[in-house]
Design a protein around this motif. Structure first.
Motif, short mmCIF file in Angstrom:
data_model
loop_
_atom_site.label_atom_id
_atom_site.label_comp_id
_atom_site.label_asym_id
_atom_site.label_seq_id
_atom_site.Cartn_x
_atom_site.Cartn_y
_atom_site.Cartn_z
N LEU A 1 5.23 -2.53 -2.10
CA LEU A 1 4.55 -3.68 -1.50
C LEU A 1 4.21 -3.42 -0.03
O LEU A 1 3.14 -3.80 0.44
N GLY A 2 5.13 -2.78 0.68
CA GLY A 2 4.87 -2.44 2.07
C GLY A 2 3.69 -1.49 2.21
O GLY A 2 2.85 -1.65 3.11
N ALA A 3 3.60 -0.51 1.32
CA ALA A 3 2.48 0.44 1.36
C ALA A 3 1.16 -0.26 1.05
O ALA A 3 0.15 -0.03 1.72
N VAL A 4 1.17 -1.14 0.04
CA VAL A 4 -0.05 -1.88 -0.31
C VAL A 4 -0.46 -2.78 0.85
O VAL A 4 -1.63 -2.85 1.22
N TRP A 5 0.52 -3.49 1.43
CA TRP A 5 0.23 -4.39 2.54
C TRP A 5 -0.36 -3.60 3.72
O TRP A 5 -1.36 -4.02 4.32
#
Length: 140
Positions: A36-40
């Protein structure tokens, strides 16, 4: 008279199954946090590029936020490793945990240092911008 009373809450095989499930859940949570951090971060990067000219200014903020996600995800992964060795670990498993913990702790340490450096850099930029926009002090 020797009376031995042994109370087993869960048989060891069932306990291993429960802990294995918990390990999978904790590791999945860590992987999800990192994902999720990478997508964000990627989304923020794209938005900054679309807005034009803002990627350079936003880049450090995006890296700082992604670093926080990575650090949190690594903590979950380490927790999963600790859980995995919670039930009657062998010396091999203890050695593997020590190596994994050392590597992840080192990664987390350097990541935390990088986050602190990025945060300080962003703060310096903010102060510089504030100083650039403040009117010069003249004679009173």
């Amino acid at each position: 008279m020797n009376v031995s009373l042994s109370v087993e809450v869960l048989p060891e095989s069932m306990l291993r199954d429960v802990v294995d499930l918990l390990v999978r859940l904790v590791e999945a949570a860590g992987a999800l946090i990192i994902f999720l951090g990478a997508v964000w971060a990627f989304g923020r990067f794209l938005l900054a590029g679309i807005r034009g000219g803002g990627v350079g200014r936003e880049f450090n903020k995006i890296r700082l936020s992604l670093g926080r996600f990575l650090a949190l995800g690594l903590e979950f992964q380490l927790a999963g490793d600790v859980l995995r060795t919670a039930i009657a670990p062998s010396f091999t498993e203890i050695g593997q945990l020590a190596a994994i913990a050392a590597i992840r702790t080192a990664l987390n340490y350097f990541l935390s240092r990088e986050i602190a450096n990025e945060r300080a850099e962003i703060e310096r930029e903010r102060r510089k911008e504030a100083d650039d926009f403040s009117p010069p002090a003249g004679p009173a």
